[in-house]
Design a protein around this motif. Structure first.
Motif, PDB file in Angstrom:
ATOM      1  N   ALA A  34      33.106  67.517   4.503  1.00 56.65           N
ATOM      2  CA  ALA A  34      32.360  67.122   5.700  1.00 56.65           C
ATOM      3  C   ALA A  34      31.381  66.027   5.326  1.00 56.65           C
ATOM      4  O   ALA A  34      30.786  66.054   4.243  1.00 56.65           O
ATOM      5  N   TRP A  35      31.197  65.083   6.246  1.00 52.69           N
ATOM      6  CA  TRP A  35      30.236  63.993   6.025  1.00 52.69           C
ATOM      7  C   TRP A  35      29.873  63.378   7.373  1.00 52.69           C
ATOM      8  O   TRP A  35      30.521  63.639   8.388  1.00 52.69           O
ATOM      9  N   THR A  36      28.805  62.593   7.404  1.00 46.47           N
ATOM     10  CA  THR A  36      28.359  61.932   8.625  1.00 46.47           C
ATOM     11  C   THR A  36      28.716  60.455   8.547  1.00 46.47           C
ATOM     12  O   THR A  36      28.509  59.795   7.529  1.00 46.47           O
ATOM     13  N   PHE A  37      29.249  59.930   9.662  1.00 52.00           N
ATOM     14  CA  PHE A  37      29.654  58.532   9.715  1.00 52.00           C
ATOM     15  C   PHE A  37      29.726  58.121  11.171  1.00 52.00           C
ATOM     16  O   PHE A  37      30.246  58.858  12.009  1.00 52.00           O
ATOM     17  N   LEU A  38      29.163  56.937  11.489  1.00 48.78           N
ATOM     18  CA  LEU A  38      29.156  56.417  12.855  1.00 48.78           C
ATOM     19  C   LEU A  38      28.514  57.403  13.827  1.00 48.78           C
ATOM     20  O   LEU A  38      28.988  57.601  14.951  1.00 48.78           O
ATOM     21  N   SER A  39      27.424  58.044  13.377  1.00 46.48           N
ATOM     22  CA  SER A  39      26.682  59.019  14.192  1.00 46.48           C
ATOM     23  C   SER A  39      27.542  60.206  14.592  1.00 46.48           C
ATOM     24  O   SER A  39      27.336  60.823  15.632  1.00 46.48           O
ATOM     25  N   ARG A  40      28.519  60.536  13.773  1.00 48.37           N
ATOM     26  CA  ARG A  40      29.401  61.667  14.005  1.00 48.37           C
ATOM     27  C   ARG A  40      29.540  62.478  12.720  1.00 48.37           C
ATOM     28  O   ARG A  40      29.149  62.017  11.654  1.00 48.37           O
ATOM     29  N   ILE A  41      30.116  63.663  12.856  1.00 52.28           N
ATOM     30  CA  ILE A  41      30.486  64.459  11.690  1.00 52.28           C
ATOM     31  C   ILE A  41      31.993  64.414  11.557  1.00 52.28           C
ATOM     32  O   ILE A  41      32.724  64.765  12.486  1.00 52.28           O
ATOM     33  N   LEU A  42      32.468  63.955  10.410  1.00 51.33           N
ATOM     34  CA  LEU A  42      33.885  63.939  10.117  1.00 51.33           C
ATOM     35  C   LEU A  42      34.203  65.106   9.195  1.00 51.33           C
ATOM     36  O   LEU A  42      33.465  65.354   8.228  1.00 51.33           O
ATOM     37  N   THR A  43      35.280  65.818   9.490  1.00 50.37           N
ATOM     38  CA  THR A  43      35.647  67.021   8.746  1.00 50.37           C
ATOM     39  C   THR A  43      37.107  66.936   8.339  1.00 50.37           C
ATOM     40  O   THR A  43      37.977  66.652   9.173  1.00 50.37           O
TER      41      THR A  43
END
Length: 466
Positions: free
Chosen positions: A225-234
């Motif tokens: 999991a990480w944060t990118f473009l003001s979102r959480i990508l999983t």
């Protein structure tokens, strides 16, 4: 009083270039220390891998005591310890994106030589700037999977590649997980003061992750999991339900409301072992946590008829959280992207500016820990806690608050079925009695049904938690 024990020391010969730590690997975490030695005109690279086995009965750390010499002398630019215990390293001027080394047992008291290792895909398979290489879980040790992130940066846009490389029959198979168009981050605008066009940032503040790619991993790296473009990508391992050889699916959350891009400039992140609690510390030293409810992708063999009934898509949308719909169903078609869990929801937000003991102090380290592993009487064993160390030597224990899961029809029937049966029997007796009395049969059934609904609604108002 328990006697103190001195932990063994390990002297490392050379200059430390990288430290890699896999904290949630089973059966024990691994610490890898990469060093460079210069002897005359020769340069060599070495790695010490230490399994950290903390025994409560002995209170000692077990050190491997071995040093492995890596082949070649190209400078290492990225290094990590994979889920399988293998070492993955990317080297400058190499023709492959990465190399994977298996550290075999050896009887030498000195440095042990490592074979050439597993050569990764050629550099032509990725973009020019390599950011991240992480070995993920694979049920077959002979077919490892590596998550690789790269980018190309231009004057007005950035092209990002998030791909999975899986070794199949000796060949690396690439799967582009995030096929997105280039990200445009600035435009030229006229400046009256300077009299010419100047670049104006328009979204570059959301691309911080590309400068410092920080990801959190669950146990054995089954979830990232990480944060990118003001979102959480999983990135979740779902097995055959993904329709992919590697068994992973990449999910992107909706934009996180209430958080500015500055709030999401992450400098450290953690996932709990099962990948349902995601916490991170940002540049403001705030601790923010998100949580989700994992959903089974394959039905259990011993599932009851009640659970099977509420698993179907139409019923689950009515009785349960709408996020756990049929896309996570084991029988979903391969062309439908499965969902591994419900969406991320904000759990807690510990603002650094509101705490007098830590206001203005930077976070040195933080770590998620289950309550069952904390030897204290006031910690709930089923709760998740966050240990935070600040630069002023203040150690805080933050509680991840329990979250209401929404509707609980399954939990109610499963946990209180005796009450459910008794209540149903009372309603049946009442209806039978009224049907033989003054009321018409239709009025009796309506009254019984309304009474049953009221009782059931009152009981379901009691919250249940993760």
């Amino acid at each position: 009083m328990k006697a103190e024990k001195v932990l063994p020391n390990k002297v490392i010969d050379g200059t430390v270039t990288h430290i890699a730590f896999n904290r949630l690997r089973n059966p024990s975490p691994l610490l890898g220390v990469f060093t460079r030695r210069v002897e005359g005109e020769n340069i060599s690279y070495h790695v010490d891998v230490t399994p950290i086995d903390v025994s409560r009965s002995e209170d000692v750390l077990s050190f491997s005591g071995k040093t492995w010499t890596l082949p070649g002398n190209l400078p290492i630019v990225r290094a990590a310890v994979g889920a399988s215990g293998r070492v993955i390293a990317s080297r400058r001027y190499d023709t492959s994106l990465f190399r994977m080394y298996t550290l075999l047992e050896c009887d030498s008291d000195h440095s042990c030589a490592v074979a050439n290792g597993l050569v990764g895909p050629p550099t032509s398979e990725a973009l020019s700037d390599h950011l991240l290489a992480v070995e993920l879980y694979s049920p077959d040790a002979a077919s490892p999977s590596v998550f690789f992130v790269s980018k190309d940066e231009h004057d007005e846009h950035i092209h990002v590649s998030m791909a999975m490389f899986t070794l199949v029959d000796g060949e690396w198979v690439k799967d582009e997980l995030w096929p997105r168009p280039p990200l445009y981050y600035h435009r030229d605008s006229y400046s009256p003061m300077l009299g010419h066009d100047v670049p104006e940032n328009d979204g570059a503040h959301q691309l911080h992750w590309l400068t410092s790619p920080i990801v959190a991993a669950s146990a054995n790296s089954t979830t990232l999991a990480w944060t990118f473009l003001s979102r959480i990508l999983t990135l979740d391992y779902v097995g055959e339900a993904s329709g992919k050889i590697h068994g992973y699916v990449l999910e992107e959350s909706k934009p996180l409301d209430g958080f500015s891009p500055a709030d999401l400039r992450v400098k450290g992140a953690n996932l709990n072992p099962n990948g349902t609690v995601f916490s991170f510390v940002n540049d403001n030293n705030d601790i923010i946590t998100f949580s989700r409810t994992a959903v089974r992708l394959k039905p259990k063999e011993d599932r009851s008829w009640v659970e099977s009934f509420f698993l179907y898509p139409n019923e689950i949308g009515f009785f349960y959280d709408a996020a756990a719909e049929a896309q996570g169903h084991a029988n979903a078609p391969a062309k439908t992207k499965p969902k591994s869990s419900s969406p991320w929801k904000v759990q807690t937000n510990y603002l650094n500016s509101l705490d007098g003991a830590t206001n203005g102090k930077a976070v040195v380290a933080f770590h998620q820990l289950e309550g069952s592993r904390l030897a204290t009487n006031f910690m709930h064993p089923d709760e998740t806690y966050i240990l935070v160390l600040y630069t002023n030597n203040v150690l805080q224990i933050l509680e991840v608050t329990q979250r209401d899961k929404g509707s609980h029809i399954q939990a109610y029937i499963r946990n209180r079925w005796p009450m459910f049966v008794a209540m149903l029997a009372v309603v049946v007796v009442f209806a039978a009695n009224e049907m033989t009395g003054e009321f018409t049969p239709y009025t009796s059934l309506l009254t019984a049904g309304l009474s049953f609904w009221v009782l059931l609604s009152l009981l379901l108002n009691e919250p249940s938690y993760d």
